[in-house]
Enzyme design. Sequence first.
Site, PDB file in Angstrom:
ATOM      1  CG  ASP A  18      -1.707   1.223   1.462  1.00 34.13           C
ATOM      2  OD1 ASP A  18      -1.643   2.135   0.615  1.00 34.13           O
ATOM      3  OD2 ASP A  18      -2.421   1.299   2.492  1.00 34.13           O
ATOM      4  CE  LYS A  80      -1.856   6.925  -3.515  1.00 43.12           C
ATOM      5  NZ  LYS A  80      -2.343   5.999  -2.476  1.00 43.12           N
ATOM      6  CD  GLU A 179      -5.173   3.562  -2.720  1.00 44.80           C
ATOM      7  OE1 GLU A 179      -6.092   4.307  -2.322  1.00 44.80           O
ATOM      8  OE2 GLU A 179      -4.024   3.982  -2.977  1.00 44.80           O
ATOM      9  CG  ASP A 201      -9.464   5.044   1.889  1.00 40.94           C
ATOM     10  OD1 ASP A 201      -9.116   5.580   2.959  1.00 40.94           O
ATOM     11  OD2 ASP A 201      -8.660   4.585   1.059  1.00 40.94           O
TER      12      ASP A 201
END
Length: 616
Positions: A18, A80, A179, A201
Amino acid sequence: MSSEAATPASPRLVVGIDLGTTNSLAAIRAGKGARVLRDADGEPLIPSVVCFHPDGRTLVGREAKAERLTHPDRTVFSIKRLIGRSVHELGDEPKRLPYPIVAGERDLPRVRVGERQWSPEEISALILQRVKQTAEQALGQPVQHAVVTVPAWFDDAQRQATKDAAALAGLDCLRILNEPTAAALAYGIDGSKDGTALVYDLGGGTFDVSILRIDDGVFRVLSTSGDTHLGGDDFDELLGQRILAALPRVAGKAGALEDPYVLQAVRKAAESLKIKLSSAERADLQLDLGARGAVTLTVTRAEFEAAIAPLVQRTLDCVQRAVKDAGLRLEQIDDVVLVGGSTRVPMVRARLRGMLGKEPHTGVDPDLAVALGASIQADVLAGNDRSLLPLDVIPLSLGIETLGGAVQKLILRNSTIPTSVTEEFSTGVDNQTAVDLNVFQGERELAKDCRRLGHFKLRGIPPLPAGLPRIAVTFLVDADGVLRVTAREQRTGAEASIQIVPSFGLTRDEVRRMMLDSIENAQADYVAREAIDVRNKAEAMVRGTQKALALAELPPDQTYAVQKAVKALGKLLAANADAAALKQGCDDLTKVTATIADDVISAAVAKALREEQQGS
Ligand code: AMP
């Protein structure tokens, strides 16, 4: 049988990673269970932070995070948010980050540290290297293969850049996995039962919601929504404001607001209050800021919930949207899966439960779920479990520009990948030996309203009348979401292709904006597209009829009638007449030619025969 053949091949070791905005970690599946790989201190989470220390050391993870205040311009986090995107596409993101970001080659962002510039891929590679080392230490053997997760809305460029980062870190990335799909796998939604899952999330700084459909063991992302700047940090911010307000004025409140150390201490205190409020109805704070003063404060859960309610509501609005985009109703969601540390806030769970009418799954640590799920997929790719096949979707439609500036979509939004579509096109002008191919992404009808991903030229087309060359255009999106467009002239085999390079990433907000634009402008787009189509048709009719007239020997009265209709249509074209007038012109011409079509054809055939006889 030779001895080598009799030896069973040792199973390949593949870890799940991850690679998060805030933290990264690896996990491995062993037998039926999956476990995260921890460092020597027993910590599974590696902060996704890199510090280029002035003393020459490159620090990664916790050591790097500790330097955020002392070296804000040399400590890189949230990389990211930059990977696979151009500076232009980043919008005001760089302004939110304390380290300097400059535009490099092809407008790609570079982090400037002293004399050196770093690409987001290189920085991500440093984080992945640390994850790899941690995994190797935990397992006691080298790790070379991995499955790396990305948000479901990452586009081709962002996925490719993530793969490149893995390669730079010495990892062979066997698969990029969404994800939410990984999270569902971690919760035991393993494809053995058909249904739908909603993955919610909520991390520290980002919020994502995805709707998955599981059919016959196949996972598909039906839709995604979210907010790239919404998370637990915003909850901390609200509590932080309460703490700052309680700071004694005599200590110089304005000064305190500017002091990064005070702000950091307040932020930390706010987070710890928040975490306490997840398990207690009230939480006390005693914060001593030395010369800046001291604060004693009690916050109740009800007060905290009242403060964060608008933020939680924003996430629920996204949930509504995602469910709607998936073509579902709320009650059609079978499973609700929680990911991200902020889903530990009781109010978040309660509001979700209230909205969806079912209890969210909470059995897996929400910080570890994605890595654990990735390890399950890794195990499948290692050849140990072949029962699952998670699939991904394309966030925006892909197509090429055709005559007059319209976009012909070859791959539609939300198509499952890998996918490949081929369509045939032709030339628009006689004796054209090359065509320009412009590749676009977006939902709008006209090229000018879509995003150009790239362009290339196909040469070597035989000189033929317009419309005769047959050019097969293939859009292929591989399992990692990387797009390759190939054009091939069928007669000569002349071929050209392009792979979309990592400077065309889209932010999720842009994807959403483009979607909304397409809905808002649907009517206007339809009209514009129709105008282009009818114009193209009228031009082709004028050209075709003129050719047929030259070929066929019609009686003068018929020739005259056709010529008159062609001329009228030509005039409309020259005058840029509107779609309705052009349509009428086309209809008029069709009426005239329809009555004599058979004659034209037979006359053309007769002429061709005559020419052949003369030639022989
Ligand atoms: P993630 O980005 O998924 O690691 O989530 C980090 C966020 O979760 C941070 O904002 C944390 O403060 C928050 N968080 C972690 N534990 C808790 C908890 N028990 N209650 C509320 N928020 C939490």
